[in-house]
Write an enzyme that holds these catalytic residues in place. Structure first.
Site: not given
Ligand code: EPZ
Length: 423
Positions: A25-26, A120, A125, A310, A402
Site C-alpha cells: 500500500k505505502n 489515521c 502528524r 504499522d 483502505r
Molecule cells: C507513513 O506515514 C505511512 N503512511 C504510515 O503507514 C507509517 O506508519 C509511517 O510512514 C511510518 O512508517 C504512508 O506511507 C501513506 P512519517 P507518514 O512522515 O509518512 C513525524 C499505514 O498504516 N513527522 O514517517 O505520515 C510524524 O508526526 C500508515 O500504512 C514530522 O514531525 O509517517 C511521525 O511522528 C499509518 N514532520 C514521524 O515523523 C513531518 O514533516 C514519522 O512520520 C513529517 C513527519
C-alpha cells in the site's frame, strides 16, 4: 467510504494454509503519484485494489491523466496530457498519501494545490519536513484554508537535511526533486522498502536517483521521464507481517508467499524471541507455525529497519495473550494506542502511559463488539477476535478497506470463521 457492514468472527480456529501477499500500500500510493512526473504511458503491476489507490487513480484522471485497468492488479497510466495542478477530490482528505500529489505536481508543473491530507489519527502528524524540503528547492509553500499549495518558477537542486526521519517527507521531496535543475542530496532520509521501490520506479522511467534505502539519497535532476515500461510494486511487508502474527496468535501454520523475507527481519526475530513459533524462510515466502503460548517480550517501534510501527497493534494483540508482562514502546507516533480500549473490552490487561503500553498477558480474550478506528488497529482487533473465545463483531470496516485487499476472504480461506455482513 463509510460501509454499513460488520464482521462476525467466531474465534478459536487455528489458521492453516497459504496466502499470497499483495503489493505494498505505502509503495503503491507513491508510485501512482509518481506517474504524474512521466510523459508517456507506464504500466504498474501488483497494484493492491484498496481505496487509497483507487482514490489516487481517480484523481489522476481528474488532472487529465488516462488510466486503464488492464487486469486484476495491473493498470496503465498516461499523464502526458496533465492539464491541471489542483487536486480537490473530497476523498483525498480521507487519506494521508494524497500529499504525494503536491511533490509530483510541483515537480512536473511547478505548481500544486492539493486538499489537506487526512489519514489515521495518531496525534500530531505535522508536515514541516515536507515544507522544509519544498522551500529548499525554491518553492513557496502554504498549508492553509484546507489546502496545501506549492509553487516555483524553477526547482533547483540543493542539500536538504531532514530534522526528523520521515517516510512521507522523503518520498514527497524525492518526487519534487526528480526533474529539478541539478543535484539534490537528502540527508537523514527514511530507508523503508517503499522508498527504494519509488526510486527504482523513477530510475526505470529515466530518473537518476542513488542511495535509496540508505540515509543519504542523491537525486540528479533530469529533463523528463519517459514511459513505455512496466513496473511491479514491492510486496506489502505489513500485510505479510499481519498474517505471520495471525499464525502465532491462532497457533496455526501459515505460509505467506510473494514476499521479500529480508523486509520481515525485525518481526521474524521478535516472533522467535516469544518462543512460540517455528519459522521457515524461502526465497519468496515465510512459513510461521504457532506451537505454543508466546512468552512476553519487549517491542520498540522504530524507523526501518527497526520494528515497524504499522505492526505495533498486531503485536499488542499477540502479547495480550502472552505469558508474563510485555512492553511495547511506540517510537514513531505520539498516540498510536487508541485501539487498546477495544482490547480491554475483550478482557485484555493493558496499561498505556504515553508512548508505552504495559501488557499483562491473559490466557484468553473474550469475543465482544469492537470498533476499528484506524487501518492497522482494524487488522489487529480482527486478529484478537480470531483467537478469542466466543463471537466478536467488528465495525467501521472502511478503515480495513483502505489498506488490505481481500483480508476477510484470505482469513476465511485459511479456515477462520469470519463473515462480512450487512449491519
Ligand atoms: C507513513 O506515514 C505511512 N503512511 C504510515 O503507514 C507509517 O506508519 C509511517 O510512514 C511510518 O512508517 C504512508 O506511507 C501513506 P512519517 P507518514 O512522515 O509518512 C513525524 C499505514 O498504516 N513527522 O514517517 O505520515 C510524524 O508526526 C500508515 O500504512 C514530522 O514531525 O509517517 C511521525 O511522528 C499509518 N514532520 C514521524 O515523523 C513531518 O514533516 C514519522 O512520520 C513529517 C513527519
Amino acid at each position: 467510504m463509510i460501509t454499513k457492514e460488520k464482521l462476525v468472527i467466531n474465534g478459536g480456529r487455528k489458521l492453516k494454509g497459504e496466502v499470497s501477499i499483495h503489493g505494498s500500500k505505502n509503495a503503491a500510493v507513491a508510485l501512482v503519484a509518481a506517474a504524474i512526473l512521466v510523459e508517456g504511458k507506464v504500466i504498474i503491476e501488483n497494484l493492491p485494489k484498496i481505496t487509497d489507490v483507487c482514490i489516487l487513480l481517480d484523481t489522476l484522471e481528474d488532472l487529465g491523466g488516462v488510466v486503464e485497468h488492464l487486469g486484476h492488479d495491473t493498470v496503465s497510466i498516461d499523464c502526458t496530457e496533465i492539464n491541471k495542478s489542483k487536486a480537490d477530490k473530497n476523498d483525498l482528505n480521507k487519506m494521508r498519501a494524497s500529499y504525494y500529489l503536491v511533490g509530483a505536481l510541483l515537480g512536473r508543473t511547478h505548481s500544486a494545490e492539493v486538499i489537506f491530507p487526512g489519514g489515521c489519527n495518531f496525534g500530531a502528524r505535522p508536515i514541516d519536513q515536507h515544507k522544509k524540503g519544498f522551500e529548499a528547492l525554491g518553492a513557496t509553500f502554504a498549508a492553509v484554508g484546507g489546502y496545501i499549495t506549492a509553487k516555483a518558477r524553477r526547482l533547483i537542486g540543493t542539500q536538504i537535511y531532514f530534522d526528523k526521519i520521515s517516510v512521507g517527507a522523503t518520498i514527497n521531496v524525492m518526487l519534487a526533486a526528480t526533474l529539478a535543475d541539478g543535484m539534490t542530496v537528502l540527508e537523514n532520509a527514511a530507508r523503508e522498502p517503499h522508498i527504494v521501490d519509488l526510486a527504482n520506479f523513477l530510475n526505470m522511467m529515466g530518473a537518476d536517483i542513488k542511495g535509496a534505502g540508505t540515509s543519504v539519497i542523491r537525486i540528479r535532476g533530469v529533463e523528463k521521464l519517459s514511459g513505455g515500461k512496466t513496473y511491479s510494486v514491492v510486496p506489502d511487508m505489513i500485510e505479510a507481517g499481519t498474517f505471520m502474527i495471525a499464525a502465532a496468535l491462532t497457533r496455526g501454520t501459515i505460509t505467506v508467499r510473494n514476499i521479500i523475507p529480508e523486509h520481515m527481519e525485525s518481526l521474524t526475530v521478535k516472533l522467535n524471541e516469544t518462543g512460540a513459533v517455528s519459522i521457515e524462510e524461502g526465497d519468496d515466502y515465510i512459513t510461521v507455525k504457532g506451537n505454543r503460548r508466546p512468552k512476553a517480550v519487549l517491542v520498540q517501534t522504530l524507523e526501518y529497519p527497526g520494528f515497524p510501527t504499522d505492526l505495533q497493534p498486531q503485536m499488542v494483540s499477540l502479547l495480550a495473550i502472552a505469558e508474563g508482562q510485555g512492553t511495547v514502546i511506540e517510537g514513531i507516533f505520539d498516540n498510536r494506542f487508541q485501539y487498546v480500549d477495544q482490547l480491554l473490552q475483550m478482557g485484555a490487561q493493558i496499561r498505556v502511559e504515553g508512548r508505552t503500553a504495559l501488557i499483562t498477558g491473559v490466557s484468553k480474550l473474550i469475543g465482544s463488539p469492537i470498533r476499528a478506528m484506524d487501518l492497522r488497529a482494524a487488522a489487529s482487533l480482527i486478529l484478537s477476535g480470531l483467537a478469542a473465545e466466543g463471537t466478536t463483531m467488528v465495525y467501521n470496516l472502511e478503515y480495513l478497506d483502505r489498506g488490505y485487499e481481500g483480508f476477510v476472504q484470505k482469513l476465511a480461506e485459511l479456515g477462520a470463521d469470519i463473515k462480512r455482513i450487512e449491519e
